[in-house]
Design a protein around this motif. Structure first.
Motif, PDB file in Angstrom:
ATOM      1  N   ILE A  79       0.845  -1.195   0.000  1.00 22.89           N
ATOM      2  CA  ILE A  79       0.000   0.000   0.000  1.00 22.89           C
ATOM      3  C   ILE A  79       0.878   1.241   0.000  1.00 22.89           C
ATOM      4  CG2 ILE A  79      -1.817   1.271   1.184  1.00 22.89           C
ATOM      5  CD1 ILE A  79      -2.652  -1.530   0.145  1.00 22.89           C
ATOM      6  N   LYS A  80       0.597   2.159  -0.922  1.00 18.61           N
ATOM      7  CA  LYS A  80       1.256   3.453  -0.948  1.00 18.61           C
ATOM      8  C   LYS A  80       0.182   4.528  -0.862  1.00 18.61           C
ATOM      9  CE  LYS A  80       5.153   1.900  -3.835  1.00 18.61           C
ATOM     10  NZ  LYS A  80       5.910   2.138  -5.096  1.00 18.61           N
ATOM     11  N   SER A  81       0.403   5.524  -0.006  1.00 15.44           N
ATOM     12  CA  SER A  81      -0.581   6.588   0.178  1.00 15.44           C
ATOM     13  C   SER A  81      -0.008   7.920  -0.276  1.00 15.44           C
ATOM     14  CB  SER A  81      -1.014   6.683   1.646  1.00 15.44           C
ATOM     15  OG  SER A  81      -1.655   5.497   2.063  1.00 15.44           O
ATOM     16  N   CYS A  82      -0.818   8.665  -1.024  1.00 14.20           N
ATOM     17  CA  CYS A  82      -0.387   9.963  -1.538  1.00 14.20           C
ATOM     18  C   CYS A  82      -1.612  10.864  -1.598  1.00 14.20           C
ATOM     19  CB  CYS A  82       0.243   9.810  -2.917  1.00 14.20           C
ATOM     20  SG  CYS A  82       0.758  11.377  -3.671  1.00 14.20           S
ATOM     21  N   GLY A  83      -1.656  11.869  -0.724  1.00 12.67           N
ATOM     22  CA  GLY A  83      -2.814  12.757  -0.703  1.00 12.67           C
ATOM     23  C   GLY A  83      -2.804  13.604   0.543  1.00 12.67           C
ATOM     24  N   GLY A  84      -3.937  14.263   0.789  1.00 18.32           N
ATOM     25  CA  GLY A  84      -4.066  15.080   1.986  1.00 18.32           C
ATOM     26  C   GLY A  84      -3.293  16.375   1.959  1.00 18.32           C
ATOM     27  N   GLY A  85      -2.768  16.752   0.798  1.00 12.92           N
ATOM     28  CA  GLY A  85      -2.040  18.004   0.689  1.00 12.92           C
ATOM     29  C   GLY A  85      -0.537  17.824   0.740  1.00 12.92           C
ATOM     30  N   ALA A  86      -0.059  16.789   1.411  1.00 13.41           N
ATOM     31  CA  ALA A  86       1.384  16.567   1.541  1.00 13.41           C
ATOM     32  C   ALA A  86       1.976  15.912   0.297  1.00 13.41           C
ATOM     33  CB  ALA A  86       1.678  15.718   2.767  1.00 13.41           C
ATOM     34  N   CYS A  87       1.131  15.295  -0.514  1.00 14.57           N
ATOM     35  CA  CYS A  87       1.593  14.581  -1.701  1.00 14.57           C
ATOM     36  C   CYS A  87       0.556  14.750  -2.800  1.00 14.57           C
ATOM     37  CB  CYS A  87       1.790  13.103  -1.372  1.00 14.57           C
ATOM     38  SG  CYS A  87       2.241  12.057  -2.780  1.00 14.57           S
TER      39      CYS A  87
END
Length: 412
Positions: free
Chosen positions: A56-64
């Motif tokens: 699982i890779k997470s990218c979002g929320g403003g940081a990515c």
């Protein structure tokens, strides 16, 4: 000789099994950092049950920036097997590698799959909604009826009264709002949608189509600007201008703000903060006329990379979310999400998720129309305008002027 052949065949079989095992692994890129830990925990459970590995890779929320990350991965030949799209604009960008999932078993169990020309391409991650989350205990203490929070006048009166009681209530601000460059998804995605769909029948694209043609109803925009200015005026300036997701949600969860401009996906974060006060959603007050709904839809969709070497494993991962006890438990109990599938009988326990379900059951819902506009338009063009207003670099009149100019650029 027979023994030699047996050894060779055995080696071939072992090698074949090893190759299959090596191929039986998937990578999923998702955009919700608030459920990163829960999804990774489920992936580990799925790996034990299926014998296949899921990274699982997470990218979002403003940081990515997910779009940028996916483009970089594609250029590097490292595209994930499953990735997320938010809507039509994302689909258009990746349509050449998005697999048709119409024949998948889960497709018959949902009414909100992402479809194009009648074909199913996207697995709905959940059902989500947002309005203005409020601390019901504080409103009661202040003598404010949540039923009055339906338009600009209702919110102005409530905000003024609560602001005058800050010391008594022990709050730092009336509203917990975030408008930093990192949090443009709150302003230029979610708040922007108030302009696009508040008060309109579900699926009504009249405002969207007008804006895509370069024009906007000036009365609607003026009232919307009043709403944005009101939210910013009664927010903690530090949270508003420099705060991140945790800071914004934390202010509400620790009862330092009465209202929170977020959605039901904050339930796990609020629970982790040991918040026990009563809470629910009220409609956005972006218009003079009263509205009685909140914004509800599938927030995003998992799609399968048609160029993946692990398509069968990717398909199984999605099906197992819907048709296994562990998958259902992850969606509802671990991630605190509202399931988008009719066969899942578990119900979320989070108070804001329950509030979303109540609005949906009553049919008091408005569309998510922000994804008819490109990510670059929302993030690069609109995001800085909200940020300037939050930082006091422009006033409400200039905000309206800049919004009109930005919308005018959409005319083709």
């Amino acid at each position: 000789m027979k023994k030699f052949i047996g050894v060779v065949l055995g080696l071939v079989l072992v090698g074949s099994m090893f190759m299959q095992s090596a191929q039986a692994q998937i990578t999923l890129m998702q955009n919700k950092p608030e459920i990163d830990a829960q999804l990774k925990e489920y992936a580990a459970t799925w790996e034990k049950a299926s014998g296949m590995k899921a990274t699982i890779k997470s990218c979002g929320g403003g940081a990515c920036d997910l779009g940028q990350q996916l483009r970089a991965d594609y250029s590097a030949g490292d595209m994930p097997d499953i990735f997320v799209i938010a809507g039509l604009e994302d689909y258009k960008e990746w349509s050449n590698i998005i697999l048709d999932l119409s024949a998948e078993k889960w497709a018959a169990e949902t009414d909100v799959a992402f479809k194009v020309d009648g074909k199913v391409f996207g697995f709905p991650v959940a059902i989500e909604g947002w309005g203005m989350a409020y601390n019901a205990d504080m409103l009661k203490k202040a003598g404010i009826d949540p039923a009055t929070l339906v338009n600009l006048a209702g919110y102005k009166a409530a905000f003024e009264k609560l602001d005058s009681m800050k010391a008594e209530l022990g709050i730092n601000s009336v509203v917990s709002m975030a408008a930093s460059s990192e949090m443009k998804w709150v302003t230029a995605h979610h708040n922007f949608n108030s302009l696009l769909s508040n008060g309109l029948p579900y699926g009504d694209l009249s405002v969207v189509n007008s804006m895509l043609a370069g024009t906007v109803d000036e009365k609607r925009l003026a009232e919307y600007a009043e709403w944005v200015d009101l939210l910013f005026k009664y927010s903690d300036k530090a949270v508003l201008t420099t705060g991140n997701y945790d800071t914004q949600v934390g202010a509400f969860a620790t009862q330092k703000a009465v209202f929170l401009h977020q959605g039901n996906w904050t339930d796990p974060n609020i629970k982790a903060a040991n918040a026990t006060f009563e809470m629910a959603f009220a409609p956005h007050g972006s218009m003079e006329q009263a509205t009685d709904g909140i914004f509800v839809a599938a927030p995003s969709y998992y799609v399968i990379n048609s160029e993946s070497k692990n398509i069968d494993a990717a398909k199984q991962f999605l099906n197992d979310l819907v048709f296994t006890e562990a998958g259902n438990d992850y969606i509802v109990n671990k991630a605190g999400m509202i399931p988008a599938f009719k066969n899942i009988t578990l119900q979320p326990t989070g108070p804001l998720s329950k509030s979303v379900q109540a609005y949906a059951a009553a049919g008091k819902v408005y569309s998510w129309n922000q994804y008819y506009f490109s990510t670059d338009f929302r993030d690069q063009t609109l995001g800085p305008i909200y940020n300037q207003l939050a930082n006091g670099q422009i006033d409400k009149a200039k905000f309206i002027e800049l919004m009109k100019a930005a919308i005018a650029t959409l005319k083709k």
